[in-house]
Design a protein around this motif. Structure first.
Motif, PDB file in Angstrom:
ATOM      1  N   HIS A  14       0.874  -1.195   0.000  1.00  0.00           N
ATOM      2  CA  HIS A  14       0.000   0.000   0.000  1.00  0.00           C
ATOM      3  C   HIS A  14       0.900   1.231   0.000  1.00  0.00           C
ATOM      4  CE1 HIS A  14      -3.806   2.172   1.497  1.00  0.00           C
ATOM      5  NE2 HIS A  14      -2.895   3.102   1.275  1.00  0.00           N
ATOM      6  N   HIS A  16       1.575   5.366  -1.650  1.00  0.00           N
ATOM      7  CA  HIS A  16       1.211   6.563  -2.430  1.00  0.00           C
ATOM      8  C   HIS A  16       2.483   7.151  -3.033  1.00  0.00           C
ATOM      9  CE1 HIS A  16      -2.905   6.802  -0.798  1.00  0.00           C
ATOM     10  NE2 HIS A  16      -2.352   6.241   0.260  1.00  0.00           N
ATOM     11  N   MET A  40      -1.317   3.280  -4.973  1.00  0.00           N
ATOM     12  CA  MET A  40      -2.653   3.847  -4.753  1.00  0.00           C
ATOM     13  C   MET A  40      -3.034   4.799  -5.892  1.00  0.00           C
ATOM     14  SD  MET A  40      -4.180   2.543  -2.290  1.00  0.00           S
ATOM     15  CE  MET A  40      -3.438   0.918  -2.205  1.00  0.00           C
ATOM     16  N   LYS A 100      -9.235  -0.225  -5.784  1.00  0.00           N
ATOM     17  CA  LYS A 100      -9.292   0.446  -4.482  1.00  0.00           C
ATOM     18  C   LYS A 100     -10.638   1.112  -4.289  1.00  0.00           C
ATOM     19  CE  LYS A 100      -7.888   2.280  -0.612  1.00  0.00           C
ATOM     20  NZ  LYS A 100      -6.678   2.925  -0.153  1.00  0.00           N
ATOM     21  N   HIS A 175      -4.605  -0.758   5.904  1.00  0.00           N
ATOM     22  CA  HIS A 175      -4.146  -0.011   7.096  1.00  0.00           C
ATOM     23  C   HIS A 175      -5.088  -0.139   8.302  1.00  0.00           C
ATOM     24  CE1 HIS A 175      -6.862   2.818   5.201  1.00  0.00           C
ATOM     25  NE2 HIS A 175      -5.983   3.283   4.351  1.00  0.00           N
ATOM     26  N   ASP A 248       1.432   2.587   3.559  1.00  0.00           N
ATOM     27  CA  ASP A 248       0.606   3.784   3.375  1.00  0.00           C
ATOM     28  C   ASP A 248       1.478   5.033   3.428  1.00  0.00           C
ATOM     29  OD1 ASP A 248      -1.678   5.210   2.815  1.00  0.00           O
ATOM     30  OD2 ASP A 248      -2.423   5.201   4.870  1.00  0.00           O
TER      31      ASP A 248
HETATM   32 ZN    ZN Z   1      -3.328   5.082   1.649  1.00  0.00          ZN
END
Ligand code: ZN
Ligand code: DOR
Length: 347
Positions: A14, A16, A40, A100, A175, A248
């Motif tokens: 996961h 970004h 993501m 997602k 998460h 994340d």
């Molecule tokens: Zn995220």
């Protein structure tokens, strides 16, 4: 005696990466240690179609540091207008590894997300049929629900009914931040997995709010009270196949974090692996770090494990990390755990 541990190269399930100058600035922080990452799709505008995912993948590949074999695993952003046939084609070609789902309004760039789950029933049924995982941001957006309860309420009122409506749908609870999330994941069969971030293993809500507000510890889902952090630690260090690393890592420039309405996101790409070695060692679970960071994810996503390795060494002296990554978009503060870290990934 110096302690060291060699692991199959980890993946980040996961991540970004953003786009443009930010992508260029932060990508090397991930490619240094990780072989692959689930990317993501919450760009502006979001990555909704297979064609958009292919173009974004090309931009990521072009931004890789020279010699990097890093592989971006693309996702599509589920909207109420998503075309099931486009999703199926993007999955069949190997381009897209997951879809997602952001409940509309839950987090950064989630306004194109889902309000009415009936409108995405057809896409989710198609995904169940072809075995394509659904990655879920698991928080309700009802303003009357306390922000610290939004994950637990989501599990009861959205996730569980959804899984009953669409048997066989493969789901990743992204998460997770609560003992309820851990318990739900543990009770489910092999069609469900959960990612856990590095920062949620380290901070609780006191770290954000006690003794002055710490904007760089603010993320979504927000860190909860200590008992939840301990439940996450127990889950991550258990070695159980359903729990896997998803950092994340979510870069925002400092000007937007240190702001009257600061953005959500902790940037952990730079120091995640040393931090995890610290956490797992503290819990007497160094021998289970590889399961969490390098084995459980590929097993769930039905991908081969990485053949290359990384070695983490524990040094006598605390190791230093850059305080900030300087991108052309602006400086991005690296997650500071608030304790000395002696582990280092050897070059
Ligand atoms: Zn995220
Ligand atoms: O803290 C977060 N940051 N949580 C999310 O769900 C989104 C992410 C971002 O994109 O900044």
């Amino acid at each position: 005696m110096t302690q060291s541990i060699t692991l199959r190269r980890p993946d980040d399930w996961h991540l970004h990466l953003r786009d443009g100058a930010m992508l260029q600035g932060v990508l090397p922080e991930t490619t240094r240690h990780f072989a692959r990452a689930i990317i993501m799709p919450n760009l502006v505008p979001p990555v909704v179609t297979g064609a958009q995912a292919a173009a974004y993948r090309d931009r990521i590949l072009a931004a890789r540091p020279a010699g990097s074999g890093f592989e971006p695993l693309m996702t599509l952003y589920l909207t109420e207008g998503t075309d099931a046939a486009d999703v199926a084609a993007a999955a069949a070609s190997g381009l897209v590894k997951a879809v997602k789902l952001y409940p509309a309004g839950a987090t950064t760039n989630s306004h194109s997300g889902v309000k009415d789950f009936a409108k995405v029933q057809g896409v989710l049924e198609k995904m169940a049929e072809i075995g394509l995982p659904l990655c879920l941001h698991g928080e309700v957006t009802d303003p009357s629900v306390d922000i610290f309860d939004r994950e637990a309420v989501f599990i009861d009122t959205v996730l569980d009914p959804l899984r009953r409506r669409i048997p066989g749908l493969r789901v990743v609870m992204e998460h997770i931040t609560t003992e309820e999330g851990v318990a739900y994941a543990r009770a489910a069969g092999p069609d469900l997995a959960a990612t856990i971030t590095t920062h949620h293993l380290i901070i609780n809500r006191n770290h954000i709010l006690a003794g002055g507000i710490k904007p760089h510890y603010y993320c979504l889902p927000v860190a909860k009270r200590e008992k939840h952090r301990l439940a996450l630690r127990a889950a991550a260090t258990s070695g159980e196949a359903r729990f896997m690393l998803g950092t994340d890592s979510a870069p925002h420039v400092d000007a937007l974090k240190e702001h009257a309405c600061g953005c959500a996101g902790c940037f952990t790409a730079t120091n995640t692996m040393p931090l995890l070695a610290h956490v797992f060692e503290e819990d007497g679970a160094l021998d289970r770090l590889e399961a969490f960071s390098s084995l459980n994810g590929p097993a769930f996503y039905r991908l081969p494990v990485n053949e290359t390795t990384i070695t983490l060494v524990k040094h006598e002296l605390p190791q230093t990390f850059p305080e900030k990554i300087l991108t052309e978009a602006g400086p991005v503060t690296v997650f500071n755990p608030g304790f000395a870290v002696h582990w280092h990934v050897e070059a």
